[in-house]
Design an enzyme around this catalytic site. Structure first.
Site, PDB file in Angstrom:
ATOM      1  N   LEU A   1      11.001 -20.238  -4.986  1.00  0.00           N
ATOM      2  CA  LEU A   1      10.068 -19.341  -4.284  1.00  0.00           C
ATOM      3  C   LEU A   1       8.700 -19.499  -4.920  1.00  0.00           C
ATOM      4  CD1 LEU A   1       9.803 -16.737  -2.319  1.00  0.00           C
ATOM      5  CD2 LEU A   1       9.823 -15.449  -4.438  1.00  0.00           C
TER       6      LEU A   1
ATOM      7  N   HIS B   1       2.518   3.548  -9.062  1.00  0.00           N
ATOM      8  CA  HIS B   1       2.341   2.122  -9.364  1.00  0.00           C
ATOM      9  C   HIS B   1       3.566   1.570 -10.106  1.00  0.00           C
ATOM     10  CE1 HIS B   1      -1.566   2.016  -7.685  1.00  0.00           C
ATOM     11  NE2 HIS B   1      -2.170   2.719  -8.625  1.00  0.00           N
TER      12      HIS B   1
ATOM     13  N   ARG C   1       1.729  -4.901   6.139  1.00  0.00           N
ATOM     14  CA  ARG C   1       1.043  -3.843   5.385  1.00  0.00           C
ATOM     15  C   ARG C   1       1.878  -2.579   5.468  1.00  0.00           C
ATOM     16  NH1 ARG C   1      -5.175  -2.624   4.398  1.00  0.00           N
ATOM     17  NH2 ARG C   1      -4.887  -0.888   2.968  1.00  0.00           N
TER      18      ARG C   1
ATOM     19  N   SER D   1      -8.310  -5.285   4.777  1.00  0.00           N
ATOM     20  CA  SER D   1      -8.888  -5.005   3.459  1.00  0.00           C
ATOM     21  C   SER D   1      -9.234  -6.280   2.681  1.00  0.00           C
ATOM     22  CB  SER D   1      -7.947  -4.121   2.633  1.00  0.00           C
ATOM     23  OG  SER D   1      -7.746  -2.894   3.272  1.00  0.00           O
TER      24      SER D   1
ATOM     25  N   ASP E   1       0.830  -1.207   0.000  1.00  0.00           N
ATOM     26  CA  ASP E   1       0.000   0.000   0.000  1.00  0.00           C
ATOM     27  C   ASP E   1       0.870   1.265   0.000  1.00  0.00           C
ATOM     28  OD1 ASP E   1      -2.294   1.479   0.048  1.00  0.00           O
ATOM     29  OD2 ASP E   1      -2.799   1.055   2.138  1.00  0.00           O
TER      30      ASP E   1
HETATM   31  C1  FPP Z   1      -2.067   0.240  -3.210  1.00  0.00           C
HETATM   32  O1  FPP Z   1      -1.562   1.542  -3.272  1.00  0.00           O
HETATM   33  C2  FPP Z   1      -1.558  -0.515  -4.326  1.00  0.00           C
HETATM   34  C3  FPP Z   1      -2.314  -1.134  -5.274  1.00  0.00           C
HETATM   35  C4  FPP Z   1      -3.775  -1.126  -5.293  1.00  0.00           C
HETATM   36  C5  FPP Z   1      -1.705  -1.839  -6.366  1.00  0.00           C
HETATM   37  C6  FPP Z   1      -0.446  -2.552  -6.030  1.00  0.00           C
HETATM   38  C7  FPP Z   1       0.325  -2.743  -7.256  1.00  0.00           C
HETATM   39  C8  FPP Z   1       1.647  -2.728  -7.372  1.00  0.00           C
HETATM   40  C9  FPP Z   1       2.590  -2.565  -6.278  1.00  0.00           C
HETATM   41  C10 FPP Z   1       2.261  -2.915  -8.668  1.00  0.00           C
HETATM   42  C11 FPP Z   1       2.511  -4.362  -8.973  1.00  0.00           C
HETATM   43  C12 FPP Z   1       1.302  -4.823  -9.602  1.00  0.00           C
HETATM   44  C13 FPP Z   1       1.121  -5.994 -10.230  1.00  0.00           C
HETATM   45  C14 FPP Z   1      -0.151  -6.161 -10.918  1.00  0.00           C
HETATM   46  C15 FPP Z   1       2.095  -7.102 -10.305  1.00  0.00           C
HETATM   47  P1  FPP Z   1      -2.608   2.711  -3.425  1.00  0.00           P
HETATM   48  O2  FPP Z   1      -2.746   3.014  -4.860  1.00  0.00           O
HETATM   49  O3  FPP Z   1      -3.872   2.363  -2.729  1.00  0.00           O
HETATM   50  O4  FPP Z   1      -1.868   3.864  -2.678  1.00  0.00           O
HETATM   51  P2  FPP Z   1      -2.561   5.005  -1.813  1.00  0.00           P
HETATM   52  O5  FPP Z   1      -3.296   4.312  -0.688  1.00  0.00           O
HETATM   53  O6  FPP Z   1      -1.393   5.800  -1.325  1.00  0.00           O
HETATM   54  O7  FPP Z   1      -3.462   5.769  -2.717  1.00  0.00           O
END
Ligand code: FPP
Length: 262
Positions: free
Chosen positions: A144, A50, A197, A205, A33
């Site tokens: 892994l 991302h 987390r 969540s 997150d």
């Molecule tokens: C949460 O951060 C993150 C996600 C919903 C996506 C996680 C994805 C990656 C780390 C990229 C790798 C992905 C794949 C498909 C292999 P957020 O966007 O909720 O952050 P925020 O809470 O700060 O807005």
């Protein structure tokens, strides 16, 4: 990506005072997150967060193997994430596709077994095929196990398990915890020892709600793109210093240690 050999697990004699890598968790699950906030703090679009989060996933795979983790489960896209803006949803789909296109060869060469947990239905058909291909291609790898939770929701998983149990004609009296576990996406795998987390949020969540009932939890304020090997190691060390009682008393745990080492 260079993946190093792993230490053997579990040492009943290890003490609480000294973190011992033999007591590190076998199965680590991560709620990655904070990508959005990482980007916002830098005046960048969420997509940059991302992308940086994806880069960090590569680094984390390497670190996890170096630290002896055997199974890594990552929360990449939840059933609730469909409610994000359409462009962001499309980007997350593209990222998974890109990861498979660009990284599969190297992941396979490095012994990573890719598994998907979640619903394939609902994601673009081309991506479904790539996910199935990646899982099939790497299924015999043992270095892994990487469980990618994509279009995953814990409640949804339990609903599917119950539906499948009923389709199989299982009688009410035959339903046990073990049987339900065997109908989950994680069938055959041990439950996560540790769930991490990032980004200072204290929620599950809808992630591994059945499997995480006796997991240890670790929260950190660090945003996912910045969560490096040193942070992972700190989480594993804290885990190594905790006592998992599974409902028992401290005295019973001590007795078990004594019995095991007798
Ligand atoms: C949460 O951060 C993150 C996600 C919903 C996506 C996680 C994805 C990656 C780390 C990229 C790798 C992905 C794949 C498909 C292999 P957020 O966007 O909720 O952050 P925020 O809470 O700060 O807005």
């Amino acid at each position: 990506m260079t993946i190093m050999s792993k230490e053997p697990m579990t040492s009943p004699a290890a003490t609480e005072a000294e973190p011992d890598s033999n007591r590190y968790p076998r199965h680590v699950a991560i709620i990655m997150d904070g990508n959005g906030r990482w980007a916002k703090e830098r005046g960048l679009p969420r997509s940059a967060g991302h992308r940086q989060g994806t880069e960090n996933l590569r680094r984390t795979l390497r670190s996890a193997v170096e630290l002896g983790v055997e199974i890594l489960t990552i929360y990449a896209f939840s059933t609730e994430n469909w409610s994000r803006p359409r462009r962001e949803v499309a980007l997350l789909m593209r990222i998974l596709e890109m990861v498979i296109d660009r990284e599969l060869k190297e992941l396979n060469e490095n012994g990573v077994q890719i598994r998907h947990i979640g619903e394939l239905d609902g994601i673009p058909e081309r991506l479904q095929k790539k996910v199935i291909y990646a899982c099939e291609k790497t299924k015999d790898n043992t270095k892994l196990i990487l469980n990618v939770a994509f279009n995953y929701g814990g409640r949804d998983e339990i609903v599917h398990a119950v539906q499948n149990l009923m389709c199989d004609g299982v009688k009410a009296d035959d339903v046990t915890e073990e049987l339900i576990s065997s109908y989950l996406y994680t069938s055959g795998l041990p439950d996560p020892d540790l769930i991490i987390r990032t980004s200072g949020e204290y929620r599950l969540s809808n992630f591994l709600i059945w499997q995480g009932s006796y997991s240890e939890y670790y929260y950190t304020d660090v945003y996912w793109p910045d969560f490096g090997k040193e942070h992972l190691q700190a989480a594993l060390e804290e885990y190594a210093n905790r006592r998992r009682r599974f409902g028992k008393t401290d005295e019973q745990i001590d007795e078990n240690f004594e019995d095991a080492s007798a």
